[in-house]
Motif scaffolding. Structure first.
Motif, short mmCIF file in Angstrom:
data_model
loop_
_atom_site.label_atom_id
_atom_site.label_comp_id
_atom_site.label_asym_id
_atom_site.label_seq_id
_atom_site.Cartn_x
_atom_site.Cartn_y
_atom_site.Cartn_z
N ASP A 145 0.83 -1.21 0.00
CA ASP A 145 0.00 0.00 0.00
C ASP A 145 0.87 1.26 0.00
OD1 ASP A 145 -2.05 -1.76 0.13
OD2 ASP A 145 -2.77 -1.20 2.12
N SER A 170 3.33 0.52 -3.97
CA SER A 170 2.87 -0.02 -5.27
C SER A 170 2.65 1.06 -6.34
CB SER A 170 1.57 -0.79 -5.06
OG SER A 170 1.10 -1.22 -6.30
N HIS A 171 2.09 2.21 -5.93
CA HIS A 171 1.82 3.25 -6.94
C HIS A 171 3.10 3.70 -7.63
CE1 HIS A 171 3.01 5.35 -3.33
NE2 HIS A 171 3.20 6.44 -4.03
N THR A 222 4.80 -0.29 -9.39
CA THR A 222 4.09 -1.09 -10.40
C THR A 222 4.24 -0.54 -11.82
OG1 THR A 222 2.62 -1.91 -8.71
CG2 THR A 222 1.88 -2.18 -10.98
N LYS A 237 2.96 -5.50 -13.87
CA LYS A 237 1.85 -6.07 -13.10
C LYS A 237 2.19 -7.44 -12.50
CE LYS A 237 -1.69 -3.31 -13.88
NZ LYS A 237 -2.23 -2.76 -12.67
N ASP A 263 2.61 -5.50 -6.55
CA ASP A 263 1.32 -5.54 -7.26
C ASP A 263 0.69 -6.92 -7.11
OD1 ASP A 263 -0.63 -4.26 -8.97
OD2 ASP A 263 -0.03 -5.72 -10.50
N HIS A 279 7.25 11.04 -8.87
CA HIS A 279 6.33 9.93 -9.16
C HIS A 279 5.82 9.29 -7.88
CE1 HIS A 279 8.26 10.41 -13.11
NE2 HIS A 279 7.05 10.11 -13.53
N PRO A 302 2.07 9.40 -9.45
CA PRO A 302 2.63 8.29 -10.23
C PRO A 302 2.39 8.41 -11.73
CG PRO A 302 1.07 7.49 -8.56
CD PRO A 302 1.11 8.97 -8.44
N ASN A 303 1.27 9.04 -12.12
CA ASN A 303 0.98 9.09 -13.55
C ASN A 303 0.97 10.52 -14.08
OD1 ASN A 303 0.75 6.30 -14.09
ND2 ASN A 303 -1.08 6.33 -12.80
N THR A 333 7.19 10.25 -17.79
CA THR A 333 6.19 9.22 -17.44
C THR A 333 5.84 8.40 -18.69
OG1 THR A 333 5.30 10.80 -15.86
CG2 THR A 333 3.95 8.87 -16.34
#
Ligand code: HEM
Length: 508
Positions: free
Chosen positions: A103, A106-107, A110, A115, A120, A221, A225-226, A232
């Motif tokens: 938790d 992972s962001h 991954t 995946k 993940d 990130h 993250p995105n 990115t």
């Protein structure tokens, strides 16, 4: 008032009100069941600047004010720091239903690893993935890796005009370790842990793709993250290309049926069947390769760079390492073996001391899944916040290590210098239990699986370097200060050394 002036006045008003509300809420409301909170002016940003610039100073300054446990705001997250061996134990050995690494990480990981692997997937899957990987991290595997690492060092590194070679054997020169060692680390790790076919790809575009993956692994990130910026997009494209390439290699190896070499790809292809009978897919095996290679890359490259810098500043230890090898391997210094590495205590102490002063990871985080109480206090930390262990703090605490900011590998030969431990034997100090003050590889269920490999890799690099060269830091310079701007603590650039090739006669 023009409309733009109204907008500016409105924005300024909102900022002022939120700062004032934030300050008042910190000053007026203090929940006695929560740890002390590090004061901050700017909402959401919190202590990001002081923590980010020098986490150890931040930990120490606040420890002086609040003791070993306190909370701070970091970019919208509330993190409770738990310092010292007890704090390490609290965070790293917390129950699985109380805290979670996936938790927390992972962001960030991954999108880079891919995946189905590492963070993940549920923790019980990660535990099995780590067990599968250990099949390529056995003594027999290490025995086969040492000659491969030696070959890489000699073939590609010592001869490379960019680093230590040139027209036949360049007798002396200056090299930036911050470029040379990351490259050697990825060459040696890919050659050993992933095989000849993967290593060959690093001479082509693979290195650039890994570089793109790396650049998608930044503190930015961590928060966004995105975030739609070019790095990115490049990260996402590189993840797919690298993963696809591993899948092609997996298919090719399956076609030829040759899985005889020790390496992670073969190990996973043969053994990766979970307890419930589910086999890891080729995509997951591919993504696992990215995760493991990246897990070991900056950590090991940073450690060997720091070690070589400290040795450049310490001629006595550098010479003693050479003499140690002559005594163990013999006058003519035949090729190093895995067995030799086990018989070089000073070499291992150099690595251990480097990791004590420069553990690559300064903060290990977990997200709280259900409220947890901190033993011996009235504090209860709520679900949704984070806990943070900083194993590097006791490693430079004079309570445990005499004169802790001095690089002194020989302290590991005289454990009486490691004071105030219930059991001051070396075994206890470097024990794997979370209560040890020496935990560069973490502890508990997320403990590193790469420790022995890292010692083999770094030990082989250092000992071959000592055989071939003597070196110093450039005149007037000293060991660089740490740079905390990336996820791993690196020495500030340039990390230059000035080297001289040993004469054949000197090599005995
Ligand atoms: C000097 C070298 C290294 C250092 C100091 C280091 C340090 C660490 C630390 C502190 C952790 C715990 C992270 C946490 O609790 O949040 C960890 C985990 C891990 N490391 Fe390393 N590492 C090193 C090299 C390697 C290498 C060479 C590999 C692969 C061969 C590797 C693979 C892993 C893996 C798979 C995990 C487990 C992650 C988990 O269970 O959550 N590491 N490492």
């Amino acid at each position: 008032m023009a409309s733009w002036q109204i907008i500016v006045a409105g924005v300024v008003g909102v900022i002022v009100v939120s700062i004032v509300t934030n300050v008042l809420s910190q000053v007026l409301f203090r929940d006695p069941n929560k740890p002390p909170f590090v004061f901050y002016w700017i909402p959401w940003v919190g202590s990001a600047v002081s923590y980010g610039m020098d986490p150890y100073k931040f930990f120490e300054d606040n420890r002086k004010k609040f003791g070993d446990v306190y909370t701070f705001m970091l970019l919208g997250r509330k993190l409770t720091v738990a310092l010292g061996p007890k704090g390490n134990d609290f965070v790293l050995n917390a129950k699985l239903n109380s805290v979670s690494a996936e938790d927390a990480y992972s962001h960030l990981t991954t999108p880079v690893f891919g995946k189905g692997v590492i963070y993940d997937c549920p923790n019980y899957r990660l535990m099995e993935q780590k067990k599968f990987a250990k099949g390529a991290l056995t003594v027999r595997a290490f025995q086969s890796y040492v000659p491969l690492i030696v070959e890489e060092i000699r073939q590609f590194w010592f001869k490379s005009p960019e680093f230590f070679g040139g027209n036949s054997d360049r007798p002396s020169g200056r090299t930036d370790l911050s470029v040379a060692l990351p490259q050697l680390t990825i060459f040696t790790a890919s050659r050993t842990l992933q095989g000849k076919d993967i290593r060959a790809k690093f001479d082509e575009s693979f290195a650039d793709l890994y570089h793109d993956l790396d650049r998608g692994f930044t503190p930015v990130h961590f928060v966004f993250p995105n975030i739609p910026i070019p790095i990115t997009f490049k990260r996402n494209a590189a993840q797919k290309k690298v993963s696809d390439t591993y899948m092609e290699v997996i298919r090719e190896r399956r076609r030829t049926g040759d899985l005889s070499e020790f390496d992670l790809i073969n190990t996973f292809m043969k053994d990766a069947v979970y307890k419930d009978g589910v086999r890891m897919s080729d995509r997951e095996i591919a993504n696992m390769q990215i995760g493991i290679l990246m897990g070991g890359q900056h950590t090991s490259a940073s450690t060997s760079t720091w070690a070589m810098l400290h040795l450049g500043a310490d001629k006595e230890i550098q010479n003693a390492l050479y003499e140690e090898q002559v005594a163990v391997c013999g006058e003519n210094l035949p090729e190093l073996t895995y067995e030799n590495l086990q018989e070089l205590p000073l070499l291992n102490s150099v690595i251990r001391e480097t990791l004590r002063m420069h553990p690559p990871l300064h903060s290990l985080m977990r997200k709280i899944r259900s409220d947890i109480a901190i033993d011996g206090t009235r504090y209860v930390l709520p679900k949704g916040e984070y806990v943070l262990a900083a194993p590097g703090v006791p490693m430079i605490d004079p309570q445990y290590f005499k004169d802790p900011l001095t690089f002194r590998p020989r302290r590991w030969e005289e454990t009486r210098n490691i004071i105030n431990l219930n059991d001051s034997s070396e075994a206890a100090v470097i024990s794997k239990g979370a209560k040890s003050p020496y935990l560069p590889f973490g502890a508990g269920r997320h403990r590193c699986i790469g420790e022995q490999f890292a010692y083999v890799q770094i030990g082989t690099i250092l000992s071959n370097f000592v055989r071939e060269f003597t070196w110093t830091l450039p005149p007037g310079s000293s060991v660089p200060t740490p740079d905390y701007s990336s996820m791993v603590t690196l020495p500030n650039k340039p990390c230059a050394i000035v080297w001289t090739r040993r004469r054949i006669s000197e090599k005995k």
